[in-house]
Scaffold this motif. Sequence first.
Motif, short mmCIF file in Angstrom:
data_model
loop_
_atom_site.label_atom_id
_atom_site.label_comp_id
_atom_site.label_asym_id
_atom_site.label_seq_id
_atom_site.Cartn_x
_atom_site.Cartn_y
_atom_site.Cartn_z
N LEU A 89 67.56 34.75 36.60
CA LEU A 89 66.80 34.97 35.37
C LEU A 89 66.67 36.45 35.04
O LEU A 89 66.66 36.85 33.87
CB LEU A 89 65.40 34.34 35.49
CG LEU A 89 64.50 34.41 34.25
CD1 LEU A 89 65.14 33.68 33.08
CD2 LEU A 89 63.13 33.83 34.56
N VAL A 90 66.61 37.29 36.06
CA VAL A 90 66.46 38.74 35.86
C VAL A 90 67.82 39.43 35.77
O VAL A 90 68.09 40.19 34.83
CB VAL A 90 65.63 39.36 37.00
CG1 VAL A 90 65.69 40.88 36.94
CG2 VAL A 90 64.19 38.89 36.91
N CYS A 91 68.69 39.18 36.74
CA CYS A 91 69.91 39.98 36.87
C CYS A 91 70.95 39.68 35.81
O CYS A 91 71.65 40.61 35.36
CB CYS A 91 70.51 39.77 38.26
SG CYS A 91 69.56 40.52 39.59
N VAL A 92 71.09 38.43 35.42
CA VAL A 92 72.12 38.11 34.42
C VAL A 92 71.85 38.81 33.10
O VAL A 92 72.74 39.49 32.55
CB VAL A 92 72.26 36.59 34.26
CG1 VAL A 92 73.19 36.27 33.08
CG2 VAL A 92 72.81 35.95 35.53
N PRO A 93 70.63 38.73 32.52
CA PRO A 93 70.38 39.47 31.27
C PRO A 93 70.52 40.98 31.43
O PRO A 93 71.06 41.66 30.55
CB PRO A 93 68.95 39.08 30.90
CG PRO A 93 68.71 37.78 31.59
CD PRO A 93 69.48 37.87 32.86
N ILE A 94 70.02 41.53 32.55
CA ILE A 94 70.16 42.98 32.77
C ILE A 94 71.63 43.36 32.84
O ILE A 94 72.07 44.36 32.25
CB ILE A 94 69.43 43.41 34.06
CG1 ILE A 94 67.92 43.25 33.91
CG2 ILE A 94 69.75 44.86 34.39
CD1 ILE A 94 67.14 43.64 35.15
N ALA A 95 72.42 42.58 33.57
CA ALA A 95 73.84 42.88 33.71
C ALA A 95 74.55 42.82 32.37
O ALA A 95 75.40 43.67 32.07
CB ALA A 95 74.48 41.90 34.70
N VAL A 96 74.20 41.84 31.55
CA VAL A 96 74.85 41.70 30.25
C VAL A 96 74.51 42.90 29.35
O VAL A 96 75.40 43.53 28.76
CB VAL A 96 74.41 40.38 29.56
CG1 VAL A 96 74.88 40.36 28.11
CG2 VAL A 96 74.96 39.18 30.32
N VAL A 97 73.23 43.24 29.26
CA VAL A 97 72.82 44.37 28.42
C VAL A 97 73.40 45.67 28.95
O VAL A 97 73.91 46.51 28.18
CB VAL A 97 71.28 44.46 28.35
CG1 VAL A 97 70.85 45.72 27.60
CG2 VAL A 97 70.71 43.22 27.67
N SER A 98 73.36 45.87 30.26
CA SER A 98 73.88 47.09 30.87
C SER A 98 75.36 47.25 30.59
O SER A 98 75.83 48.33 30.21
CB SER A 98 73.63 47.05 32.39
OG SER A 98 74.25 48.13 33.04
N THR A 99 76.10 46.17 30.73
CA THR A 99 77.54 46.23 30.53
C THR A 99 77.90 46.45 29.06
O THR A 99 78.78 47.25 28.72
CB THR A 99 78.21 44.94 31.04
OG1 THR A 99 77.85 44.73 32.41
CG2 THR A 99 79.72 45.03 30.93
#
Length: 614
Positions: A375-385
């Motif tokens: 729930l945390v890492c997938v959205p962060i990874a998407v926005v970061s990338t």
Amino acid sequence: MSAPTPSAGAATRSADRGAFRGRTAFIFAAIGSAVGLGNIWRFPAVAYENGGGAFILPYLVASLTAGIPLLFLDYAIGHRWRGSAPAAWRRFRRWTEFIGWWQVLIALIIALYYALILAWATNYTIFSLDQRWDSHPEGAAGFFGEYTQALGGADVAISFDYVPAVLISMLVVWVAVIVVMALGVQKGISAASVVFIPLLIVMFIILVVRSLFLPGAIEGLDAFFRPNWAALAKPGVWIAAYGQIFFSLSVAFGIMLTYSSYLKKKTDLTGSGLVVGFANSSFEILCGIGVFSALGFMAQAQGVAVDEVVADGVGLAFIAFPTIISEAPAGALIGVLFFGSLVLAGFTSLISIVEVVIAAVQDKFGLARVSATLLVCVPIAVVSTILFSTTMGLPPLDVMDKWANEYGIVAAALVSSLIVAFVVRGMPTLRDHLNFRGSFHIGRWWYACVAIIAPLVLGVSLVGGTLDLVTSDTTYSGYPGWFNFVFGWMMAIGLVVVAVILSLIPWPAGSNLYKDDSDGDPIAPEVVSGKGLVTTSEATTPHERAPPASEVRGAGRRSARHLVPDEPHSAPPRTTARPRSTRLPPAPRRPARLTAGPAPARSQEGSCPSPPSS
């Protein structure tokens, strides 16, 4: 032990948050968080520019009077109230929850851009094998510009032109982060740190030894260590020392608070803090030796003075060091060791930053570890990338890092220390908690550091940095004004606004806030202003100590507020008895001893005073 389920379908009364298996695992994880990119590419240049060898004195003073005391503060709050930053601050005093969410949001912002630097370092580790930058006509500087395709200065604009090499590396970094975080505290964070930190130290020692034998290394070390004692009379040198400590020790933005909440209750907190603090400082000095040995070689090879090749940050790592690698014997080895060290140091820091966010979401919604991680890492990874693997990646990294440090970490440290010391007056409780098992006892000196020295330096740094920004004839790094406003000022102000809003949102009935800790024991009561903890003969952990019984009765409604849901009847009923080991004896009717034997001793108690001048 685990408390039984209150009713069919109700959530368990024990929070399943994970824990470190022992003190050693925690120390490796904490060192992994503290030892990051700033140790390798920031400290050497800061020391050189602020007195050289003489800088070691203000640096050690800053460590002892601000860095380590604030580290103790984080440890005490996280360890006593056994939760993520928002949960622990709420249990400390209900209205201080916003500080916890502020720290979570700071960590979130840093995680977004930190992965970009890891992606660069990963690629450059590979590039070092064949020294790929040698083929570029403009050398390492030209190669870095071509590799990142970064926009700069007044040319910065919103762009989503992706750089394939950076995009692939960032995806690899985020997949690795997700795997480690999903494995949990012990099998993920601890296991990675226990492997990567010794490997990092070994690699960097080899790098330092190799650098020491380069021609010109002695001149580089002389430039680094030659003391300029006159610099100690400049306030800016002392501010720089305190700034370096604040940024390198991972204090005041939730990391150490979160990590300490996973510790066993009988852990020596102050002894652990000293180990982490001095390990961080020792590694920074080691970095200075390695970096300036290499810069001395670079200066001799180019026939210039050392001060003409000194750089920090991105310039040092991705322009100066590739140049050194190309000119040095066994350059490929130096390159793999240097960029490999950046990858290891950066990765252990990144997982600690992401853990602050995961822990907060896990506590808020009572989620399992894997669910919270995704729930945390997938959205962060998407926005970061999406945001940072583009030609626009470097400018927002630069601006967000500047404002997140100045108006995030520094401001949060200033606000939290003032609230703890003077508004809530909770330092006696925290002092007694730290001293219960601590091998290094703290007292008035700690009061003085947290309540006076740290806020004073933080305030001066914040005001000075703001004046430099608003009175400068040019915009920060030459970027357009609107760019700095959006990615700098709006971001920093938005973090505080969103933190306050999040603190006002009720916690669900199934959240970890209303559960016992992972051991099945009740959470310690809310702090009572100006009061320490009572020592009892039955207490085996600091959590079994509470404020004086009369104070708890007088503040009972407030002290138990963190156990009461924000909405009526929203928490599952408590049907289990208080564990016998944590039951406090009844308060005596009068303070005189009741038997002929020695009376139970009260801890140091009283309001949090203004520390004496001595």
